[in-house]
Design an enzyme around this catalytic site. Structure first.
Site, mmCIF file in Angstrom:
data_model
loop_
_atom_site.group_PDB
_atom_site.id
_atom_site.type_symbol
_atom_site.label_atom_id
_atom_site.label_comp_id
_atom_site.label_asym_id
_atom_site.label_seq_id
_atom_site.Cartn_x
_atom_site.Cartn_y
_atom_site.Cartn_z
ATOM 1 N N GLU A 84 0.859 -1.188 0.000
ATOM 2 C CA GLU A 84 0.000 0.000 0.000
ATOM 3 C C GLU A 84 0.890 1.232 0.000
ATOM 4 O O GLU A 84 1.899 1.289 0.698
ATOM 5 C CB GLU A 84 -0.914 -0.009 1.231
ATOM 6 N N SER A 85 0.555 2.227 -0.821
ATOM 7 C CA SER A 85 1.300 3.477 -0.907
ATOM 8 C C SER A 85 2.735 3.199 -1.372
ATOM 9 O O SER A 85 2.932 2.656 -2.456
ATOM 10 C CB SER A 85 1.247 4.207 0.433
ATOM 11 N N ALA A 86 3.746 3.561 -0.583
ATOM 12 C CA ALA A 86 5.113 3.261 -0.994
ATOM 13 C C ALA A 86 5.352 1.757 -1.073
ATOM 14 O O ALA A 86 6.252 1.309 -1.791
ATOM 15 C CB ALA A 86 6.112 3.899 -0.031
ATOM 16 N N GLY A 111 4.232 1.252 -4.414
ATOM 17 C CA GLY A 111 5.292 1.768 -5.264
ATOM 18 C C GLY A 111 6.452 0.803 -5.347
ATOM 19 O O GLY A 111 7.066 0.630 -6.409
ATOM 20 N N HIS A 132 -6.337 8.592 1.035
ATOM 21 C CA HIS A 132 -5.197 7.692 0.925
ATOM 22 C C HIS A 132 -4.987 6.961 2.252
ATOM 23 O O HIS A 132 -4.901 7.585 3.313
ATOM 24 C CB HIS A 132 -3.946 8.493 0.574
#
Length: 512
Positions: free
Chosen positions: A204-206, A209, A414
């Site tokens: 999730e998120s980074a 990424g 987010h």
């Protein structure tokens, strides 16, 4: 029990769940700062893991109204922050498994988020995913070097860029830690009942990424393959410069100057000898002085692990992994935008992406000019350019093996989705069991059956979910005004895809 091979520790967490913590690295003070990960020393016997491992040294998100690299939410925990932090936790279903399939259970490797600056495995409970899967998976939660900090046990800089690091150390050390953990899974997960040929990586998120980074690693052709399925929750793709570009070299110089190493003939060796407290203070200060909502120490194009800008590799259509499930939230950008900003959208774009020129910024302004106030437009720019559009870049590369969803439970910010699959986390605004089952089971179905369209739990209300390739169909996860789960298919907004096409067209300027 492979207790003599990887400094294995074990903790019984309940009658049904076993948690294991593996020490991945053990380094001498300073010697291997900014070096690639290595196997740990051998320690014989089973060791008791009675507490969560140290979390890696933390920083924070930027809060400055300006970007220090233009042309001219840290949370305290009861855990110890340390450079000695490269551990992973393995959760198994234990006696709840009725019949383990030949080769073992599917494996879910979770990469935590936090902008590559904060976060750890400790808030996440792998048992949540095992329950969500009806005891059908093995779960691995990993940690990796963050921000300025890198190699655990007195070894800095997870994401310090610069030519000196390339020549004398390892760039993208945090990603290399993750890659090492995935290699560990391939070698040892069968000892825990997992199948190394059925590995899903999820973040999730980074963390998402990071999943993207592993999809593009080695030009999309990592050999041997380390995972089969990828799942992204809010893909995070900020500017990813070449390691020796202007901004990365400015960052390296700032670190060197902040440690009084500027006069040294070997600045990297000087940094390796620097006091850990000095580095941590510098780590925090550099990050907090970043432009509001951004993170400073993030992956770079290193020419070896990440060979080119991610959008370039993605555009070639060959990526690591065979299947993709990607979910975004309805308001990804709001948390990362100063809600009192007075910047018009063109100025905001130029501040967010320092290499973007006036022509490109004006083009973006045209796309967003009819979407409300300056703040509304900035929310969309941040959310779409860095979180939402990179997701749509990935989908075509997987063709009929890609599925897309949207999480919209109000406020749809987010990170709001995390407590709906890691149900031990606090902050769930909509505590509806039907919704939680539908949402969480979609991810675990993907991990177990390579499609989110398998209804393995009786009563799952999710409708039929087709691949995104077919008519650009997505799954909406929301609730009605009356509080009833509202889960339905819809088609991706063509105006959103048009804006994403623009961001992709100028990705050489945004450095994505």
């Amino acid at each position: 029990m492979p207790s003599t091979r990887d400094q294995l520790t074990r903790r019984q967490t309940s009658p049904a769940f076993l948690e294991y913590a593996m020490r991945l690295l053990q380094l001498r003070i300073g010697d291997l700062r900014w070096a690639a990960p290595r196997p740990p020393s051998i320690v014989s016997g089973v060791q008791q893991a009675t507490t969560e491992p140290n979390e890696c040294n933390q920083a924070t998100v930027g809060i400055s109204p300006t970007n220090p690299f233009e042309s001219t939410f840290m949370r305290k925990r009861a855990l110890t922050q340390s450079e000695d932090c490269l551990f992973l936790n393995v959760y198994t279903p234990g006696s709840e498994v009725v019949a383990t399939p030949v080769g073992g259970l599917p494996v879910v490797v979770v990469i935590h988020g936090g902008g590559y600056a904060v976060g750890s495995a400790s808030p996440l409970n792998g048992a949540d995913l095992i329950i969500d899967s009806n005891h059908g998976v093995v779960v691995v939660l990993i940690q990796y070097r963050l921000g300025l900090f890198g190699m655990c046990l007195h070894c800095q800089l997870g994401f310090l860029p610069g030519k000196a690091v390339k020549e004398g150390g390892a760039l993208n050390a945090g990603l290399l830690d993750q890659n090492y953990a995935l290699q560990w899974v391939q070698t040892y997960i069968s000892d825990f009942g997992g199948d190394p040929t059925k590995v899903t990586i999820w973040g999730e998120s980074a963390g998402a990424g990071s999943v993207l980074q592993h999809m593009v690693a080695h030009g999309g052709n990592t050999q041997p393959p380390l995972f089969k399925t990828a799942m992204t929750s809010s893909t995070f793709l900020p500017s990813q410069y070449n390691y020796n570009d202007r901004i990365p070299e400015m960052l390296y110089s700032e670190v060197v100057n902040g440690t009084n190493c500027a006069s040294s003939s070997d600045t990297l060796s000087c940094l390796r000898a620097a006091d850990v407290n000095t580095l941590q203070t510098l780590n925090y200060n550099i990050n907090v002085n970043g432009f509001f909502g951004t993170f400073v120490f993030v992956p770079v194009v290193d020419g070896t692990f990440i060979v080119e800008r991610p959008t370039v590799t993605i555009g070639k259509g060959r990526l690591n992994g065979n299947h993709l499930l990607a979910v975004t939230n309805s308001h990804e950008g709001n948390l990362f935008v100063n809600q009192s900003t007075t910047l018009d959208v063109a100025a905001y774009v130029k501040t967010l992406f320092p290499n973007i020129g006036s022509i490109q910024a004006a083009g973006a302004a045209t796309l967003y000019q009819n979407y409300g106030s300056n703040v509304d437009q900035a929310n969309l720019v941040m959310g779409e350019s860095i979180f939402v559009c990179p997701t749509y870049y990935l989908l075509p590369a997987f063709g009929e093996r890609a599925w897309k969803g949207e999480f919209a439970i109000p406020a749809g910010l987010h990170g709001d989705d995390a407590p709906y699959y890691f149900t031990s986390l606090p902050g769930r605004a909509y505590n509806n069991s039907q919704f939680i089952t539908a949402f969480s089971n979609s991810f675990l179905a993907m991990a177990m059956f390579e499609t989110p369209d398998d209804r393995y739990t009786p009563g799952d209300i999710t409708p039929s979910w087709s691949s995104w390739q077919y008519d650009l169909t997505e799954m909406m996860f929301n609730e009605t005004s009356a509080g009833v789960p509202n889960i339905y298919t819809f088609k991706t907004d063509s105006a959103l895809l048009e804006r994403c096409a623009y961001w992709r067209a100028i990705s050489a300027y945004s450095a994505q």
